[in-house]
Scaffold this motif. Structure first.
Motif, mmCIF file in Angstrom:
data_model
loop_
_atom_site.group_PDB
_atom_site.id
_atom_site.type_symbol
_atom_site.label_atom_id
_atom_site.label_comp_id
_atom_site.label_asym_id
_atom_site.label_seq_id
_atom_site.Cartn_x
_atom_site.Cartn_y
_atom_site.Cartn_z
ATOM 1 N N GLY A 1 0.734 -1.254 0.177
ATOM 2 C CA GLY A 1 -0.030 -0.023 -0.009
ATOM 3 C C GLY A 1 0.747 1.285 0.132
ATOM 4 N N GLY A 2 2.127 1.238 0.536
ATOM 5 C CA GLY A 2 2.913 2.538 0.557
ATOM 6 C C GLY A 2 4.072 2.318 -0.554
ATOM 7 N N CYS A 3 3.900 1.670 -1.497
ATOM 8 C CA CYS A 3 5.179 1.752 -2.321
ATOM 9 C C CYS A 3 5.246 3.052 -2.903
ATOM 10 N N VAL A 4 6.653 3.447 -3.289
ATOM 11 C CA VAL A 4 6.613 4.649 -4.112
ATOM 12 C C VAL A 4 7.899 4.545 -5.200
ATOM 13 N N THR A 5 7.758 5.375 -6.005
ATOM 14 C CA THR A 5 8.619 5.533 -6.882
ATOM 15 C C THR A 5 9.520 6.899 -6.764
ATOM 16 N N TYR A 6 10.588 7.046 -6.967
ATOM 17 C CA TYR A 6 11.628 8.070 -6.770
ATOM 18 C C TYR A 6 12.163 8.337 -8.158
ATOM 19 N N ARG A 7 11.851 9.619 -8.619
ATOM 20 C CA ARG A 7 11.937 9.999 -10.057
ATOM 21 C C ARG A 7 12.731 11.309 -9.984
ATOM 22 N N PHE A 8 13.882 10.978 -10.809
ATOM 23 C CA PHE A 8 14.681 12.290 -11.094
ATOM 24 C C PHE A 8 14.849 12.632 -12.448
ATOM 25 N N ALA A 9 14.346 13.762 -12.760
ATOM 26 C CA ALA A 9 14.047 14.252 -13.958
ATOM 27 C C ALA A 9 15.437 14.337 -14.972
ATOM 28 N N ALA A 10 15.282 14.200 -16.232
ATOM 29 C CA ALA A 10 16.505 14.214 -17.223
ATOM 30 C C ALA A 10 17.033 15.539 -17.095
ATOM 31 N N ALA A 11 18.369 15.336 -17.445
ATOM 32 C CA ALA A 11 19.258 16.645 -17.093
ATOM 33 C C ALA A 11 20.609 16.432 -17.963
ATOM 34 N N ASP A 12 21.014 17.641 -18.388
ATOM 35 C CA ASP A 12 22.391 17.578 -18.965
ATOM 36 C C ASP A 12 22.741 16.244 -19.950
ATOM 37 N N GLY A 13 21.711 15.926 -20.749
ATOM 38 C CA GLY A 13 21.889 14.905 -21.587
ATOM 39 C C GLY A 13 21.748 13.539 -21.186
ATOM 40 N N ARG A 14 21.456 13.419 -19.756
ATOM 41 C CA ARG A 14 21.193 12.153 -18.798
ATOM 42 C C ARG A 14 19.692 11.911 -19.031
ATOM 43 N N PRO A 15 19.164 10.784 -19.241
ATOM 44 C CA PRO A 15 17.571 10.660 -19.274
ATOM 45 C C PRO A 15 16.900 10.624 -17.627
ATOM 46 N N GLU A 16 15.815 10.703 -17.839
ATOM 47 C CA GLU A 16 15.194 10.493 -16.419
ATOM 48 C C GLU A 16 15.589 9.047 -15.793
ATOM 49 N N VAL A 17 15.579 9.315 -14.339
ATOM 50 C CA VAL A 17 16.111 8.086 -13.637
ATOM 51 C C VAL A 17 14.800 7.654 -12.739
ATOM 52 N N LEU A 18 14.475 6.236 -12.831
ATOM 53 C CA LEU A 18 13.218 6.149 -11.894
ATOM 54 C C LEU A 18 13.815 4.622 -11.034
ATOM 55 N N LEU A 19 13.608 5.184 -9.569
ATOM 56 C CA LEU A 19 13.807 3.966 -8.677
ATOM 57 C C LEU A 19 12.372 3.501 -8.355
ATOM 58 N N THR A 20 12.127 2.114 -9.002
ATOM 59 C CA THR A 20 10.956 1.709 -9.012
ATOM 60 C C THR A 20 10.458 0.529 -7.881
ATOM 61 N N GLY A 21 11.544 0.339 -7.017
ATOM 62 C CA GLY A 21 11.301 -0.516 -5.829
ATOM 63 C C GLY A 21 10.903 -1.816 -6.459
ATOM 64 N N ASP A 22 9.702 -2.546 -5.919
ATOM 65 C CA ASP A 22 9.186 -3.683 -6.501
ATOM 66 C C ASP A 22 8.015 -3.678 -7.005
ATOM 67 N N THR A 23 7.753 -2.596 -7.703
ATOM 68 C CA THR A 23 6.500 -2.125 -8.471
ATOM 69 C C THR A 23 7.016 -2.528 -10.017
ATOM 70 N N LEU A 24 8.132 -2.430 -10.515
ATOM 71 C CA LEU A 24 8.460 -2.678 -12.111
ATOM 72 C C LEU A 24 9.875 -3.121 -12.089
ATOM 73 N N PHE A 25 10.076 -4.470 -12.456
ATOM 74 C CA PHE A 25 11.362 -5.043 -12.757
ATOM 75 C C PHE A 25 11.689 -5.201 -14.362
ATOM 76 N N ALA A 26 12.799 -5.617 -14.799
ATOM 77 C CA ALA A 26 13.017 -5.809 -15.866
ATOM 78 C C ALA A 26 12.281 -7.207 -16.374
ATOM 79 N N GLY A 27 11.459 -7.022 -17.187
ATOM 80 C CA GLY A 27 10.627 -8.291 -17.597
ATOM 81 C C GLY A 27 9.542 -8.701 -16.765
ATOM 82 N N SER A 28 9.359 -8.219 -15.655
ATOM 83 C CA SER A 28 8.281 -8.431 -14.809
ATOM 84 C C SER A 28 7.805 -7.471 -13.911
ATOM 85 N N VAL A 29 6.705 -7.450 -13.007
ATOM 86 C CA VAL A 29 6.339 -6.628 -12.041
ATOM 87 C C VAL A 29 6.206 -7.259 -10.756
#
Length: 225
Positions: free
Chosen positions: A141-169
């Motif tokens: 119930g308390g999952c959060v995603t920490y989201r760092f905006a794109a800047a200086d040519g670097r893409p946005e960065v998302l710390l998704t915890g256990d909400t989203l994985f590579a190839g799974s959820v």
């Protein structure tokens, strides 16, 4: 932006160190079981000074070393209020099978001295960084995603915890889990991000939103819709 990560403990949950650059202030994200020694080595190698511990959710495999780290460095932890109960009763968020396996473990003293609730927070400014805090319930119930905006040519960065994985959820069969909530969270907060947004998950390898949109079997229907 500096990011270092490593899997910790028997659960192999990813712990991250994030800062503007080496030799400066840093954030520690999800220090799980037995993370303290590895974290100390990473901090020393890169001369980083943590100012806070950020928790993506309350499960033991992501929080087990938080109190030790916070106490040793005199820093606060941040966690959504819906998951705070797990700091006092870690078994409450686990499956019956896991509770049996851990019944003989000492799970006391896992609450950091200072825990700042993220329940009404949508942005944080810490360690010289600004990050959005997206409430993404479903795994807990308390999952959060920490989201760092794109800047200086670097893409946005998302710390998704256990909400989203590579190839799974994240799994939704644990207390507080909801498949419907999880898919809504992913659709509203993650699939809306750019294809090059980097996904730093709670377990396993990194990915991008574009790769997950195209290949994740749990998400291809959502992406098409």
């Amino acid at each position: 932006m500096f990011i270092a990560g490593f899997p910790a403990g028997s659960f192999q949950a990813n712990c991250y160190v994030i800062g503007t650059d080496r030799g400066g202030d840093a954030l520690v994200v999800d220090p799980g079981q037995d993370a303290f020694e590895q974290l100390t080595a990473v901090l020393a190698e890169h001369r980083m000074r943590p100012v806070a511990v950020l928790l993506t959710h309350g499960h033991l495999d992501h929080t087990a070393s938080a109190a030790q780290i916070c106490a040793s460095l005199d820093i606060p932890a941040y966690l959504h209020g819906a998951d705070e109960f797990m700091l006092d009763d870690p078994l409450a968020g686990l499956s019956p099978q896991a509770r049996v396996m851990l019944v003989d473990f000492d799970l006391t003293g896992l609450r950091p001295d200072t825990v700042t609730s993220l329940t009404s927070v949508d942005e944080l400014q810490l360690a010289g960084l600004t990050m959005a805090v997206d409430h993404t319930p479903g795994h807990t119930g308390g999952c959060v995603t920490y989201r760092f905006a794109a800047a200086d040519g670097r893409p946005e960065v998302l710390l998704t915890g256990d909400t989203l994985f590579a190839g799974s959820v994240g799994r939704t069969d644990l207390p507080g889990g909801s498949t419907d909530q999880l898919m809504i969270s992913i659709e509203r907060h993650l699939l809306t991000r750019a294809d090059d947004a980097v996904v730093l998950p709670g377990h396993g390898p990194t990915s991008t939103i574009g790769d997950e949109r195209r290949t994740n079997p749990f998400l291809t229907g959502l992406a098409l819709s």
